[in-house]
Design a protein around this motif. Structure first.
Motif, PDB file in Angstrom:
ATOM      1  N   GLY A   1      39.550   0.389 -28.861  1.00 33.05           N
ATOM      2  CA  GLY A   1      38.640   0.805 -29.877  1.00 33.05           C
ATOM      3  C   GLY A   1      37.377   0.384 -29.749  1.00 33.05           C
ATOM      4  O   GLY A   1      37.003  -0.638 -28.952  1.00 33.05           O
ATOM      5  N   THR A   2      36.389   0.843 -30.575  1.00 34.15           N
ATOM      6  CA  THR A   2      35.037   0.141 -30.832  1.00 34.15           C
ATOM      7  C   THR A   2      35.253  -0.714 -32.020  1.00 34.15           C
ATOM      8  O   THR A   2      35.315  -0.472 -33.116  1.00 34.15           O
ATOM      9  CB  THR A   2      34.159   1.289 -31.024  1.00 34.15           C
ATOM     10  OG1 THR A   2      34.298   2.385 -29.952  1.00 34.15           O
ATOM     11  CG2 THR A   2      32.787   0.736 -31.031  1.00 34.15           C
ATOM     12  N   TYR A   3      34.977  -2.139 -31.791  1.00 34.34           N
ATOM     13  CA  TYR A   3      34.731  -3.127 -32.723  1.00 34.34           C
ATOM     14  C   TYR A   3      33.353  -3.415 -33.023  1.00 34.34           C
ATOM     15  O   TYR A   3      32.905  -3.985 -31.853  1.00 34.34           O
ATOM     16  CB  TYR A   3      35.594  -4.189 -32.511  1.00 34.34           C
ATOM     17  CG  TYR A   3      37.180  -4.296 -32.200  1.00 34.34           C
ATOM     18  CD1 TYR A   3      38.024  -4.465 -33.415  1.00 34.34           C
ATOM     19  CD2 TYR A   3      37.883  -3.646 -31.143  1.00 34.34           C
ATOM     20  CE1 TYR A   3      39.303  -4.081 -33.272  1.00 34.34           C
ATOM     21  CE2 TYR A   3      39.165  -3.292 -30.837  1.00 34.34           C
ATOM     22  CZ  TYR A   3      40.181  -3.654 -32.142  1.00 34.34           C
ATOM     23  OH  TYR A   3      41.438  -3.340 -32.047  1.00 34.34           O
ATOM     24  N   GLN A   4      32.791  -3.095 -34.076  1.00 34.86           N
ATOM     25  CA  GLN A   4      31.264  -3.113 -33.956  1.00 34.86           C
ATOM     26  C   GLN A   4      31.072  -4.323 -34.954  1.00 34.86           C
ATOM     27  O   GLN A   4      31.572  -4.776 -35.841  1.00 34.86           O
ATOM     28  CB  GLN A   4      30.676  -1.983 -34.881  1.00 34.86           C
ATOM     29  CG  GLN A   4      30.832  -0.538 -33.776  1.00 34.86           C
ATOM     30  CD  GLN A   4      30.144  -0.605 -32.604  1.00 34.86           C
ATOM     31  OE1 GLN A   4      29.227  -1.423 -32.379  1.00 34.86           O
ATOM     32  NE2 GLN A   4      30.727   0.369 -31.788  1.00 34.86           N
TER      33      GLN A   4
ATOM     34  N   ALA B   1      33.774   9.148 -40.912  1.00 33.65           N
ATOM     35  CA  ALA B   1      33.807   9.339 -39.436  1.00 33.65           C
ATOM     36  C   ALA B   1      34.765   8.506 -38.845  1.00 33.65           C
ATOM     37  O   ALA B   1      34.864   8.333 -37.539  1.00 33.65           O
ATOM     38  CB  ALA B   1      32.583   8.575 -39.093  1.00 33.65           C
ATOM     39  N   GLY B   2      35.582   8.014 -39.559  1.00 33.15           N
ATOM     40  CA  GLY B   2      37.068   7.468 -38.969  1.00 33.15           C
ATOM     41  C   GLY B   2      36.802   6.026 -38.768  1.00 33.15           C
ATOM     42  O   GLY B   2      37.554   5.433 -38.031  1.00 33.15           O
ATOM     43  N   LEU B   3      35.776   5.303 -39.392  1.00 35.56           N
ATOM     44  CA  LEU B   3      35.604   4.000 -39.174  1.00 35.56           C
ATOM     45  C   LEU B   3      36.111   3.130 -40.202  1.00 35.56           C
ATOM     46  O   LEU B   3      36.123   3.213 -41.535  1.00 35.56           O
ATOM     47  CB  LEU B   3      33.909   3.638 -39.055  1.00 35.56           C
ATOM     48  CG  LEU B   3      33.536   2.212 -39.024  1.00 35.56           C
ATOM     49  CD1 LEU B   3      33.642   1.853 -37.304  1.00 35.56           C
ATOM     50  CD2 LEU B   3      32.346   1.681 -39.615  1.00 35.56           C
ATOM     51  N   GLU B   4      36.824   2.149 -39.641  1.00 35.42           N
ATOM     52  CA  GLU B   4      37.589   1.250 -40.787  1.00 35.42           C
ATOM     53  C   GLU B   4      36.701  -0.097 -40.936  1.00 35.42           C
ATOM     54  O   GLU B   4      36.465  -0.574 -40.128  1.00 35.42           O
ATOM     55  CB  GLU B   4      39.100   0.928 -40.125  1.00 35.42           C
ATOM     56  CG  GLU B   4      39.754  -0.118 -41.066  1.00 35.42           C
ATOM     57  CD  GLU B   4      41.000  -0.595 -40.363  1.00 35.42           C
ATOM     58  OE1 GLU B   4      41.636  -1.634 -40.750  1.00 35.42           O
ATOM     59  OE2 GLU B   4      41.524   0.034 -39.328  1.00 35.42           O
TER      60      GLU B   4
ATOM     61  N   SER C   1      36.812   1.543 -34.919  1.00 33.05           N
ATOM     62  CA  SER C   1      37.299   3.065 -34.952  1.00 33.05           C
ATOM     63  C   SER C   1      37.843   3.195 -33.551  1.00 33.05           C
ATOM     64  O   SER C   1      37.542   2.410 -32.585  1.00 33.05           O
ATOM     65  CB  SER C   1      35.969   3.849 -34.970  1.00 33.05           C
ATOM     66  OG  SER C   1      35.137   3.721 -33.835  1.00 33.05           O
ATOM     67  N   PRO C   2      38.986   3.907 -33.403  1.00 32.55           N
ATOM     68  CA  PRO C   2      39.716   3.990 -32.399  1.00 32.55           C
ATOM     69  C   PRO C   2      39.004   4.753 -31.375  1.00 32.55           C
ATOM     70  O   PRO C   2      38.069   5.443 -31.835  1.00 32.55           O
ATOM     71  CB  PRO C   2      41.053   4.639 -32.808  1.00 32.55           C
ATOM     72  CG  PRO C   2      40.710   5.322 -34.013  1.00 32.55           C
ATOM     73  CD  PRO C   2      39.482   4.628 -34.543  1.00 32.55           C
TER      74      PRO C   2
END
Length: 328
Positions: free
Chosen positions: A251-254, A290-293, A128-129
């Motif tokens: 961004g957040t790379y989970q 929530a905008g998470l890819e 997500s950015p």
């Protein structure tokens, strides 16, 4: 006769050994896990990693047939939790974190309590950015305004911790724009956001997953998006790249990593179950909202990603030099 008997005995023993090894491998795949699985989130509750961990815990428990619990071990930009998992010997402790922070720690932190090789990748879950978000009282509606405002007084920028991707993203923005700023580190994105909402800090660069609800509720205002293209949820908010920071993307790379000692059969099984859970319609819908890819991946792809992230942030850190914690 004795020789033929001996050869038959050896062949029989080898056959038994082969069957035993095959059965052991099958057993590792079928039996693991044998106890409750612990998902360690290396940040305070309320951030992107915590949101994902708690969302997938129940369906993962259902599929693995064991309890799955979430434990927050915050501190040192995620390194406290990462170190805890890296030395775990119970084979049932996993790390769900922003993978970028693992690569950055290897550059910035002296005497790190673990090495990247102490962990092995399992699966990338999603991206997500970041949103560049300010307190509503900050007199800026975009990055240009913010930079101009910072010339009168440095902007106080909250982050998830020194050396976090959120922190270094701001470093890169400041290098490109000349923004005057001062870093205020916290033990996670949720705390950084809370203090920005309260007006104790001016600005935060934080994962969209956790930040968007506060933007929608008017507690924060978005000044930029860290993705290279605009996002549907904020069509009128320009990307940071559009606003003068060429090619900027963060961004957040989970993702999930585990101790390097966990058997490959268990890693393969966990990868398959995580990717299956991520594709469940109700989970995928929550992430999309929530905008998470969702980014399915293998453990090897995580290792390649961490290597690229390390190279990128090494360059940013080198350019920042003594100003990595703010303008001096």
């Amino acid at each position: 006769m004795n020789r033929r008997f001996t050869l038959r005995a050896i062949a029989s023993a080898l056959c038994v050994a082969s069957i035993t090894l095959a059965n052991s491998s099958a057993l590792a795949q079928t039996v693991w896990p044998t106890q409750a699985l612990k998902i360690v989130v290396p940040f305070a509750p309320g951030g992107s990693s915590d949101f994902i961990a708690r969302l997938i815990a129940k369906p993962l428990s259902d599929s693995l047939k064991v309890p799955v619990v979430v434990e927050n071990r915050a501190g040192n930009a995620g390194n406290v939790g990462a170190a805890y998992v890296a030395v775990a010997t119970d084979q049932h402790t996993i790390l769900l974190s922003d993978l970028g922070s693992l690569a950055i720690s290897a550059i910035l932190v002296k005497d790190l309590a673990y090495k990247l090789t102490d962990l092995q990748g399992v699966a990338m879950l999603g991206y997500s950015p970041h949103l560049l978000a300010a307190h509503p009282n900050v007199a800026a509606s975009n990055l240009k305004d913010l930079v101009a405002l910072s010339q009168t007084k440095p902007i106080n920028v909250a982050s998830a911790g020194s050396g976090s991707p959120n922190h270094l993203g701001v470093v890169e923005i400041a290098l490109a724009t000349g923004m005057k700023w001062q870093h205020v580190p916290y033990k996670g994105g949720a705390q950084a956001m809370a203090d920005t909402i309260a007006g104790n800090t001016d600005l935060v660069l934080n994962g969209m997953l956790a930040t968007m609800p506060h933007v929608s509720g008017g507690k924060l205002k978005a000044l930029g998006v860290s993705k290279r293209t605009r996002i549907t949820a904020l069509p009128s908010t320009a990307t940071i790249a559009e606003q003068g920071v060429a090619n900027f993307e963060s961004g957040t790379y989970q993702g999930v990593t585990v101790a390097a000692t966990l058997p490959k059969a268990a890693v393969t099984k966990l990868n398959a179950e995580l990717l299956r859970v991520m594709q469940l319609p109700e989970i995928k819908a929550r992430f999309t909202e929530a905008g998470l890819e969702v980014i399915p991946s293998t453990g090897d792809e995580i290792s390649e990603f961490l290597s690229k992230e390390k190279t990128r942030w090494e360059e940013v850190i080198k350019r920042a030099g003594a100003n990595i914690e703010g303008t001096k």
